[in-house]
Design a protein around this motif. Structure first.
Motif, PDB file in Angstrom:
ATOM      1  N   ILE A  32       0.713  -1.120  -0.048  1.00  0.00           N
ATOM      2  CA  ILE A  32      -0.288  -0.167  -0.036  1.00  0.00           C
ATOM      3  C   ILE A  32       1.024   1.221   0.062  1.00  0.00           C
ATOM      4  CG2 ILE A  32      -1.679   1.461   1.280  1.00  0.00           C
ATOM      5  CD1 ILE A  32      -2.632  -1.250   2.380  1.00  0.00           C
ATOM      6  N   SER A  33       0.536   1.994  -0.941  1.00  0.00           N
ATOM      7  CA  SER A  33       1.506   3.500  -0.747  1.00  0.00           C
ATOM      8  C   SER A  33       0.413   4.299  -1.120  1.00  0.00           C
ATOM      9  CB  SER A  33       2.187   3.429  -2.072  1.00  0.00           C
ATOM     10  OG  SER A  33       1.414   2.937  -3.383  1.00  0.00           O
ATOM     11  N   TYR A  34       0.920   5.814  -0.416  1.00  0.00           N
ATOM     12  CA  TYR A  34       0.091   6.804  -0.362  1.00  0.00           C
ATOM     13  C   TYR A  34       0.767   7.937  -1.310  1.00  0.00           C
ATOM     14  CZ  TYR A  34       3.605   8.636   2.820  1.00  0.00           C
ATOM     15  OH  TYR A  34       4.734   9.027   3.492  1.00  0.00           O
ATOM     16  N   PRO A 121      -6.550   2.005  -7.434  1.00  0.00           N
ATOM     17  CA  PRO A 121      -6.440   3.329  -6.499  1.00  0.00           C
ATOM     18  C   PRO A 121      -7.112   3.429  -5.326  1.00  0.00           C
ATOM     19  CG  PRO A 121      -7.299   3.505  -8.754  1.00  0.00           C
ATOM     20  CD  PRO A 121      -7.385   2.035  -8.278  1.00  0.00           C
ATOM     21  N   LEU A 122      -6.567   4.218  -4.282  1.00  0.00           N
ATOM     22  CA  LEU A 122      -7.378   4.231  -2.997  1.00  0.00           C
ATOM     23  C   LEU A 122      -7.953   5.524  -2.910  1.00  0.00           C
ATOM     24  CD1 LEU A 122      -4.468   2.391  -0.847  1.00  0.00           C
ATOM     25  CD2 LEU A 122      -6.327   1.267  -1.947  1.00  0.00           C
ATOM     26  N   ARG A 123      -9.197   5.690  -2.439  1.00  0.00           N
ATOM     27  CA  ARG A 123      -9.782   6.816  -2.532  1.00  0.00           C
ATOM     28  C   ARG A 123     -10.445   6.989  -1.280  1.00  0.00           C
ATOM     29  NH1 ARG A 123     -10.728   8.645  -7.952  1.00  0.00           N
ATOM     30  NH2 ARG A 123     -10.085   7.025  -9.451  1.00  0.00           N
ATOM     31  N   GLU A 128     -11.550  11.323  -3.572  1.00  0.00           N
ATOM     32  CA  GLU A 128     -10.155  12.175  -3.659  1.00  0.00           C
ATOM     33  C   GLU A 128      -9.127  10.715  -3.804  1.00  0.00           C
ATOM     34  OE1 GLU A 128      -9.023  15.721  -1.262  1.00  0.00           O
ATOM     35  OE2 GLU A 128     -10.250  14.393  -0.069  1.00  0.00           O
ATOM     36  N   LEU A 129      -8.206  10.961  -4.926  1.00  0.00           N
ATOM     37  CA  LEU A 129      -7.295   9.989  -4.975  1.00  0.00           C
ATOM     38  C   LEU A 129      -6.144  10.148  -3.728  1.00  0.00           C
ATOM     39  CD1 LEU A 129      -5.603   7.565  -6.691  1.00  0.00           C
ATOM     40  CD2 LEU A 129      -4.284   9.611  -7.432  1.00  0.00           C
ATOM     41  N   LEU A 130      -5.818   8.994  -3.072  1.00  0.00           N
ATOM     42  CA  LEU A 130      -5.202   9.181  -1.689  1.00  0.00           C
ATOM     43  C   LEU A 130      -3.874   8.099  -1.873  1.00  0.00           C
ATOM     44  CD1 LEU A 130      -7.913   8.979   0.965  1.00  0.00           C
ATOM     45  CD2 LEU A 130      -6.668  11.245   0.053  1.00  0.00           C
ATOM     46  N   GLY A 131      -3.927   6.927  -2.575  1.00  0.00           N
ATOM     47  CA  GLY A 131      -2.825   6.232  -2.701  1.00  0.00           C
ATOM     48  C   GLY A 131      -3.153   5.081  -3.449  1.00  0.00           C
ATOM     49  N   LEU A 132      -2.595   3.775  -3.558  1.00  0.00           N
ATOM     50  CA  LEU A 132      -2.591   2.945  -4.266  1.00  0.00           C
ATOM     51  C   LEU A 132      -2.390   1.395  -3.509  1.00  0.00           C
ATOM     52  CD1 LEU A 132      -2.874   3.471  -7.495  1.00  0.00           C
ATOM     53  CD2 LEU A 132      -0.455   3.291  -7.578  1.00  0.00           C
ATOM     54  N   LEU A 133      -3.063   0.547  -4.082  1.00  0.00           N
ATOM     55  CA  LEU A 133      -2.783  -0.790  -3.442  1.00  0.00           C
ATOM     56  C   LEU A 133      -2.386  -1.686  -4.624  1.00  0.00           C
ATOM     57  CD1 LEU A 133      -3.252  -3.319  -1.516  1.00  0.00           C
ATOM     58  CD2 LEU A 133      -5.698  -3.299  -2.355  1.00  0.00           C
ATOM     59  N   SER A 134      -1.227  -2.191  -4.484  1.00  0.00           N
ATOM     60  CA  SER A 134      -0.593  -3.106  -5.620  1.00  0.00           C
ATOM     61  C   SER A 134      -0.401  -4.541  -5.144  1.00  0.00           C
ATOM     62  CB  SER A 134       0.794  -2.554  -6.203  1.00  0.00           C
ATOM     63  OG  SER A 134       0.731  -1.299  -6.299  1.00  0.00           O
ATOM     64  N   VAL A 135      -0.847  -5.591  -5.935  1.00  0.00           N
ATOM     65  CA  VAL A 135      -0.391  -6.856  -5.483  1.00  0.00           C
ATOM     66  C   VAL A 135       0.127  -7.708  -6.527  1.00  0.00           C
ATOM     67  CG1 VAL A 135      -2.591  -7.280  -4.218  1.00  0.00           C
ATOM     68  CG2 VAL A 135      -2.862  -7.478  -6.543  1.00  0.00           C
ATOM     69  N   ASP A 136       0.869  -8.498  -6.198  1.00  0.00           N
ATOM     70  CA  ASP A 136       1.754  -9.568  -7.121  1.00  0.00           C
ATOM     71  C   ASP A 136       1.768 -11.011  -6.777  1.00  0.00           C
ATOM     72  OD1 ASP A 136       3.163  -9.952  -9.649  1.00  0.00           O
ATOM     73  OD2 ASP A 136       4.991  -8.638  -9.097  1.00  0.00           O
ATOM     74  N   LEU A 137       2.269 -11.807  -7.699  1.00  0.00           N
ATOM     75  CA  LEU A 137       2.646 -13.193  -7.465  1.00  0.00           C
ATOM     76  C   LEU A 137       1.157 -14.055  -6.782  1.00  0.00           C
ATOM     77  CD1 LEU A 137       6.249 -13.081  -5.926  1.00  0.00           C
ATOM     78  CD2 LEU A 137       5.401 -13.266  -8.337  1.00  0.00           C
ATOM     79  N   PRO A 138       0.365 -14.120  -7.318  1.00  0.00           N
ATOM     80  CA  PRO A 138      -1.203 -14.797  -6.821  1.00  0.00           C
ATOM     81  C   PRO A 138      -0.396 -16.112  -6.329  1.00  0.00           C
ATOM     82  CG  PRO A 138      -1.246 -14.612  -9.294  1.00  0.00           C
ATOM     83  CD  PRO A 138      -0.016 -13.897  -8.912  1.00  0.00           C
ATOM     84  N   ASP A 157     -11.161  -0.537  -0.432  1.00  0.00           N
ATOM     85  CA  ASP A 157     -12.004   0.447   0.079  1.00  0.00           C
ATOM     86  C   ASP A 157     -11.615   0.858   1.484  1.00  0.00           C
ATOM     87  OD1 ASP A 157     -13.564   0.801  -2.097  1.00  0.00           O
ATOM     88  OD2 ASP A 157     -15.216  -0.396  -1.553  1.00  0.00           O
ATOM     89  N   LEU A 158     -11.443  -0.607   2.158  1.00  0.00           N
ATOM     90  CA  LEU A 158     -10.791  -0.290   3.775  1.00  0.00           C
ATOM     91  C   LEU A 158      -9.678   0.425   3.618  1.00  0.00           C
ATOM     92  CD1 LEU A 158     -11.031  -3.975   5.315  1.00  0.00           C
ATOM     93  CD2 LEU A 158     -12.084  -1.882   5.847  1.00  0.00           C
ATOM     94  N   ALA A 159      -8.546   0.142   2.934  1.00  0.00           N
ATOM     95  CA  ALA A 159      -7.368   1.010   2.797  1.00  0.00           C
ATOM     96  C   ALA A 159      -7.677   2.382   2.631  1.00  0.00           C
ATOM     97  CB  ALA A 159      -6.404   0.359   1.838  1.00  0.00           C
ATOM     98  N   GLY A 160      -8.635   2.534   1.574  1.00  0.00           N
ATOM     99  CA  GLY A 160      -9.038   4.068   1.173  1.00  0.00           C
ATOM    100  C   GLY A 160      -9.365   4.678   2.500  1.00  0.00           C
ATOM    101  N   VAL A 161     -10.299   4.158   3.231  1.00  0.00           N
ATOM    102  CA  VAL A 161     -10.993   4.877   4.524  1.00  0.00           C
ATOM    103  C   VAL A 161      -9.780   4.938   5.417  1.00  0.00           C
ATOM    104  CG1 VAL A 161     -12.309   4.534   6.403  1.00  0.00           C
ATOM    105  CG2 VAL A 161     -13.233   4.005   4.134  1.00  0.00           C
TER     106      VAL A 161
END
Ligand code: ADP
Length: 634
Positions: A32-34, A121-123, A128-138, A157-161
């Protein structure tokens, strides 16, 4: 988002979300990045292996760098998926699958490829755009199906809040911090009643409050913008600004005061870019990451050129060729300046100075709250400076009144003394005559008359001085006066006493009139006083020479004598009221000590001046200079 860095609570919430994503949705890595104020995504929480954490935590990617990537994204609800097959080698240095055989000739369309990118995108609840959730390697090696995508969206959504709450908390914290700092600066400025002290005592705290790398504070003086009081922080940070630059900044501050703005500008390679935006543009106002199919169709995302705080209006962009902006840019570039804030210091209708703050390039822009705080600090400083100025003026006025008071009492005692001496002599002689009328000799009357004349002269001088010093007295009447004629008249008036004393009194002839404009009585008085003194203070056998001359713009009256001369210390005080020499020989002669101060004041009123060259025991030369009348023929 400073608190995100240090605030364990937010970080642990984000980490819990990241771990939740990793476990529940089934990815080996979730990060998670902001979005920072200077538009970078900064990784704040990583779930995954130690290596992944080591690699990703704290990493920063500029928002603009993601543009090309996001152009290729497929929109899965709120998720952005960039399938490896959409990437070309140039974008990410990707190696085409055919070069790396994976043993499977019929590639499975659902298989997760190493180059696949899945982000959300985390909103904030407001979008408002606040950050980003990135996932890799399922874990199962598959691109997520609908159910897992929905689960991922829920976590996003949770991370956005969580980010939104963190941001609100940080903002609130910043507001409280700024309000406290503004208050403390206000108190500090208000406690001092000296302008330089106010400026010097607050500049460092202002820099800390605004997280500025350089701050300049200036209170204008009465003259041009380069006078007055100034301070900068750090003290040795920059070359002193040139007067031209200070003039330009002062003008900008005055304009900003007139419009009620705090001016913001940014330095780019071309020069200073101005921005009069006081209302900062928030991320919601910017069409970042527009939802809907536009992304899939590859529309460019408008992220370039803006900052989270404000954006320069194209119309306010300054012409880089403009010399003033060149000057500003040349001064600021060596300081590594990025953003510049200019808050006018003022109160009521008056701009009294400025507060300029600079943040280094890459340190982010001033936040709207900081801009607001700078404006408030500058207004408070304006009030404090005004108070200090008023007090300063009051002090000067009190000083002037005190010296006027001293002057008055000095005047009364001097005048009383000067009157008493001749009047006592007159009274003494009259008493003698009353007692014995036979003592009414011509010698006795001559003493009485001499003393009466002394009293009359003193009264005459006092009345002249009153006229010259009275603020309500009319300006000198302006007639054309021939200075050479005034010299001739003065010489004629003092010829009898000169002859009586055995002093040779001559006037150097001048071919034609020397016309000056002014008050005839006053200008004649100048010649009379100077010639009179020269004769009075010259002994038998000496000489007095009076001459007049002209230059292109001035006329001169020179009175030269071979008399007693004046000592250097006496010369210093010669033109002050009631000053009489310390030379006992000269002091024995009658005088009021007012003649030369009257001369000085008359010359002042006529735009003229007087110079003295004298050696004790050798004589004196007084040179008067007055502007030539325009009616004098050239
Ligand atoms: P005063 O009435 O004493 O002459 P002034 O103001 O005219 O007052 O002059 C101040 C003092 O300057 C005099 O007391 C005298 O000592 C000195 N002074 C002025 N003119 C001359 C001069 N030509 N030579 C020597 N001393 C002079």
């Amino acid at each position: 988002m400073r608190r995100i860095n240090g605030g364990a609570d937010v970080e642990s919430v984000l980490l819990a979300v990241a771990e939740g994503v990793a476990q529940a949705v089934g990815f080996e890595v979730a990060a998670i990045s902001y979005l920072t104020r200077d538009l970078h995504f900064q990784v704040a929480a990583v779930a995954g292996s130690a290596e992944a954490r080591e690699l990703l935590l704290g990493a920063r990617v500029p928002l603009s760098a993601m543009e090309s990537e996001l152009e290729l994204a497929e929109q899965w609800g709120s998720l952005l998926f960039i399938p490896a097959e959409r990437l070309n080698g140039e974008v990410l240095g990707w190696i085409p699958p055919e070069v790396v055989p994976d043993g499977d000739s019929e590639p499975d369309p659902d298989r997760w490829r190493p180059e696949d990118t899945l982000r959300s995108p985390l909103r904030s609840p407001a979008g408002e755009l606040l950050g980003l959730l990135s996932v890799d390697l399922p874990v199962d090696g598959k691109r997520p199906d609908q159910a897992r995508r929905e689960l991922l969206e829920m976590y996003a959504d949770l991370a956005g809040v969580a980010l939104h709450n963190a941001r609100r908390a940080t903002e609130l914290e910043e507001q409280v911090r700024l309000a406290t700092a503004v208050e403390s600066l206000h108190g500090r400025a208000a406690r001092s009643l000296d302008v330089q002290q106010i400026i010097q005592g607050t500049v460092g705290e202002i820099a800390r409050t605004l997280s500025a790398d350089h701050v300049w504070l200036r209170a204008f003086g009465d003259g041009d913008s380069t006078t007055g009081h100034g301070a900068r922080w750090p003290n040795d940070s920059a070359q002193p600004a040139s007067p031209l630059l200070m003039e330009a900044v002062s003008r900008a501050a005055r304009n900003a005061w007139a419009t009620g703005d705090v001016a913001l500008a940014r330095l780019d390679e071309d020069g200073v870019v101005g921005a009069a935006e006081n209302e900062p543009v928030s991320l919601t106002d910017r069409a970042l990451f527009p939802a809907g199919p536009s992304l899939a169709s590859g529309e460019r995302i408008p992220v370039a050129g803006g900052a989270a705080g404000w954006v320069p209006r194209p119309s306010t962009r300054q012409d880089p060729a403009d010399p003033e902006h060149r000057l500003m840019a040349d001064y600021l570039r060596p300081l590594g300046a990025g953003t510049i804030l200019l808050a006018p210091v003022g109160t009521g209708p008056d701009c009294l100075g400025y507060l300029a703050a600079v943040r280094a390039a890459g340190s982010g822009d001033f936040s709207p709250h900081e801009v607001q705080a700078a404006g408030q600090i500058a207004r408070n400083l304006g009030q404090a400076i005004l108070n200090a100025r008023l007090l300063e003026r009051e002090r000067i006025l009190v000083g002037q009144l005190e010296s006027l008071d001293h002057y008055k009492s000095d005047l009364i005692s001097t005048v009383s003394h000067e009157l008493r001496t001749p009047l006592t002599s007159i009274a003494g002689h009259l008493e003698l005559i009353e007692d014995d009328p036979r003592s009414a000799t011509p010698a006795s009357f001559s003493v009485i008359f001499r003393n009466l004349e002394r009293v009359m002269t003193l009264i005459d001088d006092l009345l002249t001085l009153k006229k010259l010093t009275d603020a309500n007295s009319p300006a000198p009447t302006s007639t054309v006066v021939d200075l050479h004629q005034a010299a001739l008249d003065a010489v004629a008036a003092f010829r009898p006493p000169a002859e009586e004393q055995g002093v040779d009194l001559t006037v150097v002839p001048h071919g034609g009139p020397l016309l000056i404009s002014g008050d005839r009585d006053e200008l004649e008085r100048v010649a009379l006083n100077l010639v009179g003194n020269a004769v009075k203070y010259t002994r038998t056998g000496g000489s007095v020479t009076v001459s007049t001359e002209r230059t292109d713009r001035f006329v001169r009256l020179v009175v030269k004598d071979t008399g007693m001369g004046i000592s250097k210390p006496d010369q210093e005080e010669l033109f002050t009221e009631f000053f009489r020499t310390t030379n006992p020989d000269a002091l024995a002669l009658p005088g009021t000590g007012l003649g030369l101060s009257i001369v000085r004041r008359i010359l002042q009123r006529h735009g003229g001046s007087i110079r003295l060259e004298s050696e004790l025991g050798e004589g004196s030369t007084f040179t008067v200079r007055l502007p030539l009348s325009r009616t004098t023929p050239r």
